[in-house]
Design an enzyme around this catalytic site. Structure first.
Site: not given
Ligand code: SAH
Length: 463
Positions: A43, A227, A250, A272, A303, A308, A385, A414
Site C-alpha cells: 500500500p 598432527p 595416508d 597403512k 601427517g 620426522i 609409534m 593429539g
Molecule cells: N611425520 C609424523 C610422524 C609419523 S610416524 C610427524 O612428524 O608427526 C607416526 C606416529 O606419529 C604415530 O604412531 C604417533 O606416534 C605420532 N603421531 C602422529 N600424529 C599424532 C597425533 N595426532 N597424536 C598423537 N600422535 C601422533
C-alpha cells in the site's frame, strides 16, 4: 536446515516482492543487482524503493497483497511487517510450487538470499542457513577486506580470454596450469597494480607460449599436514594443496585436512592401516615419479612433518634420481603439536635442556634402542609409534635405572577434538593406558616436563 548453494540466472525475470518497508528495501536492492525485474506489492512505497524498481524495469502495485499477484512469477519474497500476510503469501506460493522467501523465517523459505561480496563477475555468497546473520556479516566483512576490488577486473580479463584459451589449448592440464599461473603471477600483479593493458599483453604472451609447449612440467610437493588440527597447516602447505592435480595421502591425514585440497583433484590413498600396508614405500615413490612425469602437480600429503619419521627422505631420493622437481614443506610434528595441546613443554630451563625424538616401533627384539642414553637425566624423550611397545619400553627403562616415579604421559589423537591425555609414572602408565582403551595415533612424552602439566593448567586437564 540444509541448503544447496546455486547461482540462478534471473536477469529480466519478474520477482514478486510483497512489502516495501526497510527489510523489503534491502531485498529489493539485492535482487535488482542480479538484474531481476521487480514487481512490488504494498500500500505504501518509499521513494528509494520506487527508484530501485524503476531502474529494474519493474512495476509497483500500491495496494494490499492479493493471491492474483502471484500468478505468472516463479520467485516470491514476502517482506511485510505482518506475519499473517507473510504466511498467506507463503501458502499461496507453496500451493503452486513457486519459490518463496519469507524474511526472518528460515523455516518458510524454499530459497534464501545470501550475503554477497561483489567483485563482478566474481560473486562470493555466504549463508548460515538462518543461524546467524551476525556471523555471515562478520565473515563477509573479512572477505571484503581480504579480496581486493581488482579481483573483479582479473575475473573479467579471464572471462574475456576463456573461450580463446579453450580453443587454442586442447590439453586440460595445460589450460589449468595457464590459469593458475595467471592468478598467481605477473598477469594478476599487473591487474592489481592498475595496468590492464600490460596484463592483457602478458596474458596473450602466456597463451602463445603455452601453445608452443608440448610437455607439461610436473612437480611434487612433499607436504607436512601437521598432527591433525587443520588450523595447524602452514600457509605454504595450504597453497600447495590448492595447486595440486593429484593427492597421495595416508591415514594420519585427517578428513578435515583432506577436504581442503582442490575439490577436483584426484585422491589416492596410500596409507597403512595397522600392519596392513596399503602400498609399499617403493611403489609410492614410483607412483610420485610417474604422475609427475605425466605433467601433473602431485601433492604427497603426510601427517606431521615429512622429515620426522615420515620417510620423506626415501621418497625424494627417487624423485631426485629421475630429476623430477620437488619442494618439501615442513609441518608441525606430532611432538610439537601434542606438547602444546596437552600443556607439556618439551624443554624447560630447570628440568630438560634437551629433547629427543625416537621411534618406539620395536622391530624384532628391543635391543636396537639406545636405552642407556634414554635414561640420562635432564632430558625429554618423545616416543613416536610407541603404543604397542609401551610395556617393553617401560620395562627396559626401569632396568636401565630410571626410577618408577619418573613422569610419563601418553597423548592420543593429539590436537584433534578427541584428544586424550594420560599422565602417570613408569610404575602405573601401562595399567592406566590399558584400562582407558587407548588406540592410535599416540605419542609418548617422558621426562620431568610431564609433571609441569599440573602447574601449567590454564585449561581443563582431563586426567
Ligand atoms: N611425520 C609424523 C610422524 C609419523 S610416524 C610427524 O612428524 O608427526 C607416526 C606416529 O606419529 C604415530 O604412531 C604417533 O606416534 C605420532 N603421531 C602422529 N600424529 C599424532 C597425533 N595426532 N597424536 C598423537 N600422535 C601422533
Amino acid at each position: 536446515m540444509q541448503l544447496t548453494p546455486i547461482f540462478a540466472r534471473l536477469s529480466q525475470q519478474p520477482v514478486l516482492l510483497v512489502g516495501a518497508g526497510l527489510v523489503a528495501r534491502r531485498k529489493a536492492a539485492a535482487l535488482a543487482r542480479g538484474g531481476v525485474r521487480l514487481v512490488v506489492v504494498a500500500p505504501d512505497v518509499s521513494p528509494d524503493i520506487e527508484d530501485i524498481v524503476a531502474a529494474s524495469g519493474g512495476e509497483i502495485h500500491r495496494e494490499p497483497y492479493r493471491e492474483a499477484f502471484i500468478d505468472g512469477v516463479q520467485w516470491v519474497v514476502a517482506a511485510t511487517d505482518s506475519s499473517e500476510v507473510n504466511r498467506q503469501v507463503y501458502q499461496h506460493a507453496t500451493a503452486r510450487g513457486i519459490q518463496i522467501n519469507v524474511v526472518d523465517r528460515p523455516d518458510l523459505c524454499s530459497f534464501t538470499l545470501p550475503s554477497v561480496v561483489h567483485r563482478d563477475p566474481l560473486i562470493i555468497a555466504i549463508g548460515s542457513g538462518g543461524a546467524s546473520p551476525v556471523l555471515t556479516r562478520m565473515i563477509r566483512s573479512r572477505i571484503e577486506s581480504a579480496i581486493p576490488a581488482s579481483f573483479g577486473d582479473l575475473a573479467g580479463l579471464m572471462a574475456k580470454f576463456r573461450g580463446q584459451v579453450k580453443q587454442r589449448l586442447a590439453n586440460l592440464n595445460l589450460r589449468r596450469r595457464l590459469w593458475q599461473n595467471v592468478v598467481d603471477g605477473p598477469v594478476a600483479e599487473a591487474v592489481f597494480s592498475g595496468n590492464p593493458d600490460l596484463a592483457e599483453r602478458l596474458l596473450r604472451e602466456s597463451i602463445n607460449a603455452a601453445e608452443q609447449q608440448t610437455t607439461l612440467p610436473g612437480e611434487v610437493f612433499l607436504v607436512g599436514a601437521g598432527p591433525g588440527d587443520p588450523d595447524l597447516l602452514t600457509v605454504k602447505a595450504l597453497r600447495c594443496m590448492q595447486l595440486a592435480d593429484v593427492v597421495l595421502y595416508d591415514n594420519l591425514v585427517s578428513p578435515a585436512i583432506l577436504d581442503m585440497t582442490r575439490a577436483d583433484a584426484e585422491r589416492i590413498y596410500v596409507g597403512k592401516r595397522a600392519s596392513n600396508h596399503a602400498m609399499p614405500q617403493q611403489e609410492i615413490s614410483q607412483r610420485l615419479v610417474a604422475l609427475a612425469q605425466q605433467g601433473k602437480r602431485v601433492l604427497r600429503l603426510k601427517g606431521g612433518d615429512p622429515f620426522i619419521f615420515g620417510r620423506g627422505g626415501e621418497e625424494i631420493e627417487l624423485l631426485a634420481q629421475h630429476r623430477v622437481p620437488f619442494q618439501v614443506v615442513p609441518g608441525i610434528t606430532a611432538a610439537a603439536g601434542c606438547g602444546a595441546y596437552a600443556g607439556i613443554p618439551l624443554t624447560h630451563r630447570d628440568c630438560a635442556q634437551s629433547v629427543r625424538f625416537i621411534t618406539g616401533h620395536l622391530a624384532r627384539d628391543n635391543s636396537e634402542l639406545p636405552w642407556r642414553e634414554l635414561v640420562m637425566p635432564q632430558q625429554t624423550v618423545v616416543f613416536y609409534m610407541g603404543l604397542i611397545g609401551l610395556p617393553i619400553i617401560v620395562e627396559r627403562l626401569l632396568e636401565h635405572g630410571l626410577p618408577a616415579s619418573h613422569p610419563i604421559a601418553l597423548v592420543e589423537k593429539g590436537t584433534l577434538p578427541e584428544q586424550r591425555v594420560v599422565c602417570g609414572t613408569l610404575a602405573d602408565i601401562v595399567h592406566k593406558v590399558q584400562t582407558r582403551g587407548i588406540g592410535g595415533p599416540t605419542l609418548i612424552i617422558m621426562g620431568e616436563v610431564v609433571a609441569l602439566r599440573d602447574k601449567l593448567k590454564w585449561f581443563d586437564v582431563d586426567s
